[in-house]
Design a protein around this motif. Structure first.
Motif, PDB file in Angstrom:
ATOM      1  N   SER A 313       1.020  -0.979   0.113  1.00 30.03           N
ATOM      2  CA  SER A 313       0.302   0.110   0.267  1.00 30.03           C
ATOM      3  C   SER A 313       0.981   1.374  -0.094  1.00 30.03           C
ATOM      4  O   SER A 313       1.443   1.673   0.781  1.00 30.03           O
ATOM      5  N   SER A 314       0.291   2.404  -0.441  1.00 34.49           N
ATOM      6  CA  SER A 314       0.992   3.165  -0.592  1.00 34.49           C
ATOM      7  C   SER A 314       0.274   4.374  -0.084  1.00 34.49           C
ATOM      8  O   SER A 314      -0.855   4.662  -0.812  1.00 34.49           O
ATOM      9  N   PRO A 315       0.738   5.323   0.588  1.00 33.59           N
ATOM     10  CA  PRO A 315       0.781   6.359   1.485  1.00 33.59           C
ATOM     11  C   PRO A 315       0.425   7.591  -0.311  1.00 33.59           C
ATOM     12  O   PRO A 315       0.010   8.856   0.714  1.00 33.59           O
ATOM     13  N   THR A 316       0.849   7.302  -0.789  1.00 32.29           N
ATOM     14  CA  THR A 316       1.587   9.290  -1.591  1.00 32.29           C
ATOM     15  C   THR A 316       1.361   8.443  -3.181  1.00 32.29           C
ATOM     16  O   THR A 316       1.462   7.373  -3.695  1.00 32.29           O
ATOM     17  N   VAL A 317       0.589   9.343  -4.222  1.00 36.81           N
ATOM     18  CA  VAL A 317       1.507   8.864  -5.483  1.00 36.81           C
ATOM     19  C   VAL A 317       1.076  10.504  -5.709  1.00 36.81           C
ATOM     20  O   VAL A 317       1.080  11.368  -5.283  1.00 36.81           O
ATOM     21  N   ALA A 318       2.318  10.183  -7.078  1.00 35.45           N
ATOM     22  CA  ALA A 318       3.224  12.346  -7.303  1.00 35.45           C
ATOM     23  C   ALA A 318       2.923  11.714  -8.764  1.00 35.45           C
ATOM     24  O   ALA A 318       4.021  10.879  -9.419  1.00 35.45           O
ATOM     25  N   TRP A 319       2.098  12.385 -10.182  1.00 35.70           N
ATOM     26  CA  TRP A 319       2.675  12.288 -10.927  1.00 35.70           C
ATOM     27  C   TRP A 319       3.837  13.279 -11.766  1.00 35.70           C
ATOM     28  O   TRP A 319       4.118  14.602 -11.028  1.00 35.70           O
ATOM     29  N   HIS A 320       4.433  13.283 -12.660  1.00 39.06           N
ATOM     30  CA  HIS A 320       6.101  14.548 -13.156  1.00 39.06           C
ATOM     31  C   HIS A 320       5.422  15.502 -13.343  1.00 39.06           C
ATOM     32  O   HIS A 320       4.441  15.810 -14.097  1.00 39.06           O
ATOM     33  N   PRO A 321       5.988  15.945 -13.628  1.00 39.69           N
ATOM     34  CA  PRO A 321       5.379  17.558 -13.611  1.00 39.69           C
ATOM     35  C   PRO A 321       4.737  18.010 -15.667  1.00 39.69           C
ATOM     36  O   PRO A 321       4.404  18.790 -15.445  1.00 39.69           O
ATOM     37  N   SER A 322       5.795  17.298 -15.891  1.00 38.21           N
ATOM     38  CA  SER A 322       5.491  17.390 -17.364  1.00 38.21           C
ATOM     39  C   SER A 322       5.749  15.928 -18.499  1.00 38.21           C
ATOM     40  O   SER A 322       5.312  16.252 -19.741  1.00 38.21           O
ATOM     41  N   LYS A 323       6.419  14.690 -18.294  1.00 33.81           N
ATOM     42  CA  LYS A 323       5.287  13.149 -17.903  1.00 33.81           C
ATOM     43  C   LYS A 323       4.850  12.667 -18.171  1.00 33.81           C
ATOM     44  O   LYS A 323       4.596  12.534 -16.265  1.00 33.81           O
ATOM     45  N   TYR A 324       4.137  11.630 -18.359  1.00 33.46           N
ATOM     46  CA  TYR A 324       3.391  10.934 -17.922  1.00 33.46           C
ATOM     47  C   TYR A 324       4.063   9.300 -17.147  1.00 33.46           C
ATOM     48  O   TYR A 324       3.985   7.775 -17.376  1.00 33.46           O
ATOM     49  N   VAL A 325       4.679  10.151 -16.335  1.00 35.65           N
ATOM     50  CA  VAL A 325       5.375   8.903 -15.223  1.00 35.65           C
ATOM     51  C   VAL A 325       4.921   9.375 -13.125  1.00 35.65           C
ATOM     52  O   VAL A 325       5.148  10.201 -13.784  1.00 35.65           O
ATOM     53  N   ILE A 326       4.396   8.190 -13.076  1.00 34.91           N
ATOM     54  CA  ILE A 326       3.821   8.532 -11.393  1.00 34.91           C
ATOM     55  C   ILE A 326       5.199   7.670 -10.931  1.00 34.91           C
ATOM     56  O   ILE A 326       6.162   6.731 -10.682  1.00 34.91           O
ATOM     57  N   ALA A 327       5.276   8.421  -9.549  1.00 36.27           N
ATOM     58  CA  ALA A 327       6.003   7.558  -8.674  1.00 36.27           C
ATOM     59  C   ALA A 327       5.359   7.988  -6.743  1.00 36.27           C
ATOM     60  O   ALA A 327       4.073   8.460  -6.983  1.00 36.27           O
ATOM     61  N   TYR A 328       5.396   6.854  -6.735  1.00 31.15           N
ATOM     62  CA  TYR A 328       5.392   6.177  -5.487  1.00 31.15           C
ATOM     63  C   TYR A 328       5.538   5.059  -4.047  1.00 31.15           C
ATOM     64  O   TYR A 328       6.986   4.439  -4.670  1.00 31.15           O
ATOM     65  N   CYS A 329       5.610   5.274  -2.756  1.00 30.40           N
ATOM     66  CA  CYS A 329       6.511   4.438  -2.279  1.00 30.40           C
ATOM     67  C   CYS A 329       5.025   3.790  -0.722  1.00 30.40           C
ATOM     68  O   CYS A 329       4.279   3.770  -1.688  1.00 30.40           O
ATOM     69  N   GLY A 330       6.416   3.290  -0.368  1.00 28.40           N
ATOM     70  CA  GLY A 330       5.689   2.652   0.753  1.00 28.40           C
ATOM     71  C   GLY A 330       6.678   1.550   1.566  1.00 28.40           C
ATOM     72  O   GLY A 330       7.743   1.052   2.173  1.00 28.40           O
ATOM     73  N   GLN A 331       6.204   0.224   2.384  1.00 27.35           N
ATOM     74  CA  GLN A 331       6.905  -0.937   2.666  1.00 27.35           C
ATOM     75  C   GLN A 331       6.280  -2.403   2.126  1.00 27.35           C
ATOM     76  O   GLN A 331       4.764  -2.467   2.614  1.00 27.35           O
ATOM     77  N   THR A 332       6.550  -3.164   2.281  1.00 27.29           N
ATOM     78  CA  THR A 332       6.314  -4.525   1.995  1.00 27.29           C
ATOM     79  C   THR A 332       5.634  -4.712   3.486  1.00 27.29           C
ATOM     80  O   THR A 332       6.037  -4.730   4.295  1.00 27.29           O
TER      81      THR A 332
END
Length: 352
Positions: A313-332
């Motif tokens: 489960s990711s507590p956050t998600v963020a689109w790149h400011p000019s590309k179709y790329v998302i970043a997200y994170c968490g713990q296994t």
């Protein structure tokens, strides 16, 4: 011979064609949508008993910041490498884990980060090895949000209260410093500035209503029902058309900002919503939730386009400011008899 007056040269000339619409406003039907199913997540695992808590892109998209482990902030340049050893570490003297990172929207080298247990917010400049300024707080900061001009930072606390600080010169100060407000706090779980910087969007985990406040007066302008059981996330469309909200009810609402009505409801998620993020053109919405996946939906239709598998489960998600790329994170997840849990950060989209 006709008595009609002869048209002037100016009237005979054909008006020059208008400049074609920018990609930001080109209708989706005239654009080629990315094939999300062709992409695969790029997962970076980090052996740590702690979770990666938050990720955020710099305003130019060249750096990705992540916090949550090692009592420090990690910055990557994804176009070069996302290997753990390639990250630059910034320490703000934290004694415990860092929870949140926010980038200044006007300068790609400036950012701040907060730690709940340390009860402080630290400001950084990537061109300097040491932090620029550290502010000790009375409350426990949870979420940070810069104003569009980068001169104000608002933060919400674990006690569901909104506070703020401004960057200015006071007294005999020779340079601008961050100063805490002396205003009374306002109930809120998250806060988001509008694009003009003259309004705030507040959500509350225990309230079904989204509140819109005038800034800087902080007077309530509008309130609208949103989620049964509480509203936990909000995101503003870069074009200023829609406000997305998410709640414990696993529903995402899209509000038309011109009429303040809910134009569509997205029910693709099977779990409570954690975070929302619009793509740079406003056409896509990424949804992080309590499940081990990220959903990507079309803004104009609400149709689910792709479900991105995640390591947890990711507590956050963020689109790149000019590309179709998302970043997200968490713990296994912890599994009986399995390997110990590890922190992770992931990218999804075409290669950087």
């Amino acid at each position: 011979m006709s008595n009609q007056p002869t048209a002037s040269k100016e009237e005979d000339e054909i008006a020059p064609p208008q400049r074609p619409p920018s990609p930001l406003h080109t209708p989706p039907s005239l654009r080629e949508a990315p094939t999300f199913s062709a992409f695969r997540p790029r997962d970076i695992r980090i052996q740590s008993p702690q979770s990666m808590n938050h990720v955020a892109w710099s305003c130019d998209g060249k750096r990705l910041g992540a916090v949550g482990i090692d009592k420090a902030v990690r910055l990557w340049n994804p176009e070069k490498s996302m290997e753990l050893r390639a990250a630059t570490m910034f320490s703000g003297g934290y004694q415990d884990e860092v929870d949140y990172i926010a980038w200044n929207p006007t300068h790609p080298d400036l950012f701040c980060a907060s730690g709940q247990k340390d009860r402080k917010i630290v400001f950084f400049d990537t061109r300097q090895s040491r932090s620029v300024q550290s502010l000790q707080l009375r409350a426990f900061p949870v979420q940070l949000n810069y104003s569009p001009d980068g001169k104000t930072v608002l933060y919400t606390t674990s006690g569901k209260q909104l506070y703020g600080m401004t960057c200015s010169k006071q007294g005999e100060e020779t340079k601008e410093q961050w100063h805490l407000w002396d205003k009374d706090p306002i109930p809120a779980s998250t806060v988001t500035f509008n694009h003009a910087g003259d309004g705030l969007i507040l959500t509350h985990q225990s309230e079904a209503t989204i509140r819109i406040l005038d800034y800087p007066s902080l007077s309530i302008v509008h309130a609208t029902p949103a989620h049964v059981g509480g509203c936990v996330a909000a995101a503003l469309d870069p074009r200023g058309r829609y406000l997305a909200s998410g709640g414990h009810d696993s529903i995402v609402n899209l509000f038309d900002l011109s009429e303040w009505i809910c134009t569509r409801t997205i029910t693709a998620c099977d779990n409570a919503i954690n975070a929302l993020s619009f793509s740079h053109d406003g056409e896509f919405l990424a949804i992080a939730n309590a499940g081990s996946y990220i959903d990507i939906c079309a803004t104009e239709t609400g149709i689910p386009l792709h479900r991105v598998p995640a390591l947890g489960s990711s507590p956050t998600v963020a689109w790149h400011p000019s590309k179709y790329v998302i970043a997200y994170c968490g713990q296994t997840k912890i599994r009986e008899g399995g390997p110990p849990p590890s922190a992770w950060i992931s990218l999804f989209g075409p290669g950087m």
